[in-house]
Design a protein around this motif. Structure first.
Motif, short mmCIF file in Angstrom:
data_model
loop_
_atom_site.label_atom_id
_atom_site.label_comp_id
_atom_site.label_asym_id
_atom_site.label_seq_id
_atom_site.Cartn_x
_atom_site.Cartn_y
_atom_site.Cartn_z
N MET A 88 0.84 -1.20 0.00
CA MET A 88 0.00 0.00 0.00
C MET A 88 0.87 1.25 0.00
SD MET A 88 -3.02 1.47 0.24
CE MET A 88 -4.30 0.49 1.04
N ILE A 89 0.61 2.14 -0.94
CA ILE A 89 1.26 3.45 -0.95
C ILE A 89 0.29 4.44 -0.31
CG2 ILE A 89 2.27 5.26 -2.41
CD1 ILE A 89 3.74 2.58 -2.66
N VAL A 90 0.69 5.04 0.80
CA VAL A 90 -0.16 6.01 1.50
C VAL A 90 0.38 7.41 1.23
CG1 VAL A 90 -1.08 6.75 3.73
CG2 VAL A 90 -0.67 4.31 3.29
N GLY A 91 -0.46 8.29 0.72
CA GLY A 91 -0.02 9.67 0.43
C GLY A 91 0.42 9.76 -1.02
N LEU A 92 -0.36 10.44 -1.84
CA LEU A 92 -0.12 10.42 -3.29
C LEU A 92 0.23 11.80 -3.82
CD1 LEU A 92 -3.07 7.99 -4.06
CD2 LEU A 92 -0.63 7.42 -4.01
N GLY A 93 1.14 12.47 -3.11
CA GLY A 93 1.72 13.71 -3.64
C GLY A 93 2.82 13.34 -4.63
N GLY A 94 3.72 14.27 -4.88
CA GLY A 94 4.79 14.02 -5.86
C GLY A 94 5.63 12.81 -5.51
N VAL A 95 6.06 12.71 -4.24
CA VAL A 95 6.92 11.59 -3.84
C VAL A 95 6.13 10.29 -3.86
CG1 VAL A 95 8.54 10.75 -2.10
CG2 VAL A 95 8.21 13.19 -2.37
N GLY A 96 4.89 10.34 -3.35
CA GLY A 96 4.06 9.14 -3.30
C GLY A 96 3.77 8.58 -4.69
N LEU A 97 3.48 9.47 -5.64
CA LEU A 97 3.19 8.99 -7.00
C LEU A 97 4.44 8.41 -7.64
CD1 LEU A 97 0.74 11.74 -8.33
CD2 LEU A 97 0.20 9.38 -7.70
N MET A 98 5.60 8.99 -7.29
CA MET A 98 6.84 8.41 -7.80
C MET A 98 7.04 7.03 -7.17
SD MET A 98 10.44 10.33 -8.43
CE MET A 98 9.90 11.85 -9.10
N GLY A 99 6.73 6.95 -5.86
CA GLY A 99 6.82 5.67 -5.15
C GLY A 99 5.92 4.62 -5.78
N LEU A 100 4.73 5.03 -6.15
CA LEU A 100 3.79 4.11 -6.80
C LEU A 100 4.38 3.56 -8.09
CD1 LEU A 100 0.98 2.86 -7.34
CD2 LEU A 100 0.28 5.06 -8.27
N GLN A 101 5.00 4.42 -8.86
CA GLN A 101 5.56 3.97 -10.14
C GLN A 101 6.78 3.07 -9.94
OE1 GLN A 101 5.19 7.33 -13.27
NE2 GLN A 101 4.86 8.31 -11.29
N PHE A 102 7.61 3.39 -8.94
CA PHE A 102 8.73 2.49 -8.62
C PHE A 102 8.18 1.13 -8.16
CE2 PHE A 102 11.54 6.33 -7.78
CZ PHE A 102 12.34 6.10 -8.88
N ALA B 97 -8.90 13.41 -6.32
CA ALA B 97 -8.19 13.66 -7.59
C ALA B 97 -6.86 12.91 -7.60
CB ALA B 97 -7.96 15.16 -7.77
N LYS B 98 -6.20 12.87 -6.44
CA LYS B 98 -4.92 12.15 -6.37
C LYS B 98 -5.13 10.65 -6.50
CE LYS B 98 -2.49 15.66 -3.71
NZ LYS B 98 -2.00 16.05 -2.38
N ARG B 99 -6.23 10.16 -5.92
CA ARG B 99 -6.52 8.72 -6.06
C ARG B 99 -6.76 8.39 -7.53
NH1 ARG B 99 -9.83 9.73 -1.52
NH2 ARG B 99 -11.77 9.50 -2.68
N GLU B 100 -7.44 9.30 -8.21
CA GLU B 100 -7.72 9.06 -9.63
C GLU B 100 -6.41 8.98 -10.43
OE1 GLU B 100 -10.16 11.39 -13.05
OE2 GLU B 100 -10.95 11.56 -11.02
N THR B 101 -5.48 9.89 -10.11
CA THR B 101 -4.18 9.87 -10.79
C THR B 101 -3.47 8.54 -10.52
OG1 THR B 101 -4.02 12.25 -10.44
CG2 THR B 101 -1.99 11.12 -11.07
N ALA B 102 -3.55 8.09 -9.27
CA ALA B 102 -2.90 6.82 -8.90
C ALA B 102 -3.52 5.66 -9.67
CB ALA B 102 -3.00 6.59 -7.40
N GLY B 103 -4.83 5.72 -9.87
CA GLY B 103 -5.51 4.68 -10.64
C GLY B 103 -5.00 4.66 -12.07
N ALA B 104 -4.83 5.86 -12.64
CA ALA B 104 -4.34 5.96 -14.01
C ALA B 104 -2.91 5.44 -14.12
CB ALA B 104 -4.43 7.40 -14.49
N LEU B 105 -2.16 5.52 -13.01
CA LEU B 105 -0.77 5.05 -13.02
C LEU B 105 -0.66 3.56 -12.66
CD1 LEU B 105 1.00 8.12 -11.34
CD2 LEU B 105 1.24 7.38 -13.71
N GLY B 106 -1.80 2.92 -12.45
CA GLY B 106 -1.76 1.47 -12.31
C GLY B 106 -2.01 0.92 -10.92
N VAL C 166 3.79 1.87 2.80
CA VAL C 166 4.79 2.94 2.83
C VAL C 166 4.05 4.26 2.93
CG1 VAL C 166 6.77 3.97 1.67
CG2 VAL C 166 6.28 1.54 1.35
N ASP C 167 4.36 5.02 3.98
CA ASP C 167 3.67 6.28 4.23
C ASP C 167 4.49 7.44 3.66
OD1 ASP C 167 2.26 8.43 5.18
OD2 ASP C 167 2.97 8.22 7.24
N PHE C 168 3.99 8.05 2.61
CA PHE C 168 4.68 9.18 1.99
C PHE C 168 4.12 10.52 2.44
CE2 PHE C 168 5.81 5.86 -1.14
CZ PHE C 168 7.18 6.08 -1.20
#
Ligand SMILES: [Zn+2]
Ligand SMILES: [Zn+2]
Length: 267
Positions: free
Chosen positions: A179-193, A210-219, A247-249
């Motif tokens: 689980m990636i918690v917190g989907l700001g710039g670092v969190g979204l990078m963490g999601l992609q890694f 809106a951030k959850r939606e972005t995370a969905g689009a990133l997989g 991981v808490d971002f």
């Protein structure tokens, strides 16, 4: 050369000028094309970190004013000293900014980023909010050919932060979803890694839709709102008892609490 410098803590940055340095010895002169603005730059400009609850951490020591911030540096190699080998002038590069003293046990062990007498670019030594930056050795220069320069520099800060966190849970991530918690710039990078490192499902949580939606689009394969009343139950149900790692971002008390509450046995 031109720089945007701290003249006074808490005041706007001001342009300062000087001679373009001529690299000596192993030094490398980089012409900066892009430099990321990190959240910590704002604290350094203020002169303190706000720790919450009215507490402040004074960060004014260790640098002389005027001082040039900027540690997410991308540019091209412009010139190199006679002992700086292995670089080509005009090479697209990013600069590793977490430079140590080079003399202590930590530095000798390769942990320069932990050095207690750091020469960190943009933190204790003038950095990349400038037309040029002087780098002490070519080993801090990474070839960035083919990476968009407007994001390449950020790999040296938010990128390394996210990557390092994800590598620490890599073994857990082989056992179950992360689980990636917190989907700001670092969190979204963490999601992609996480997507790149792990074969398993990656879930994501943020209080912002809106951030959850972005995370969905990133997989991200499951999206959760930690502020929802049944958030914990929903995660436990979706994962059959909890995630293998979280991981808490975001780093707030509530995000940390949520992250801890959804980890399964052994996670
Ligand atoms: Zn940073
Ligand atoms: Zn050191």
């Amino acid at each position: 050369m031109r720089r945007q410098s701290i003249i006074d803590y808490g005041a706007p940055l001001s342009e300062t000028t000087g001679e373009v340095p001529v690299p000596q010895g192993s030094e490398v002169l980089v012409r900066v094309s892009h430099c990321g603005v990190c959240h910590s730059d704002i604290h350094l400009q203020d002169g303190y970190f706000d720790l919450g609850g009215g507490k402040q951490l004074d960060v004014r020591s260790g640098r002389e004013l005027p001082f040039t911030l900027g540690h997410e540096i991308a540019g091209v190699v412009e010139a190199a000293g006679p002992q700086a080998e292995g670089l080509t002038a005009g090479e697209h590069c990013i600069v590793y900014p977490w430079i140590g003293c080079g003399n202590c046990a930590l530095c000798a062990d390769g942990d320069e980023h932990l050095c207690n007498q750091p020469r960190a670019l943009g933190v204790t030594v003038d950095g990349g909010y400038a037309s040029h930056v002087l780098v002490p050795h070519p080993r801090y220069i990474l070839n960035a050919q083919g990476i968009a320069p407007e994001i390449a520099g950020s790999y040296m800060c938010s990128g390394l932060t996210a990557y390092s966190a994800l590598r620490k849970v890599e073994a857990h991530g082989r056992k179950g979803p992360v689980m990636i918690v917190g989907l700001g710039g670092v969190g979204l990078m963490g999601l992609q890694f996480a997507k790149a490192i792990s074969q398993r499902e990656i879930l994501a949580a943020d209080i912002d839709a809106a951030k959850r939606e972005t995370a969905g689009a990133l997989g991200a394969s499951g999206l959760f709102d930690p502020a929802a009343e049944d958030a914990r139950k929903a995660v436990l149900k979706a994962t059959g008892g909890g995630v293998a790692a979280a991981v808490d971002f975001a780093g707030t008390q509530s995000s940390l609490h949520f992250a801890q509450s959804i980890v399964g046995k052994g996670g």
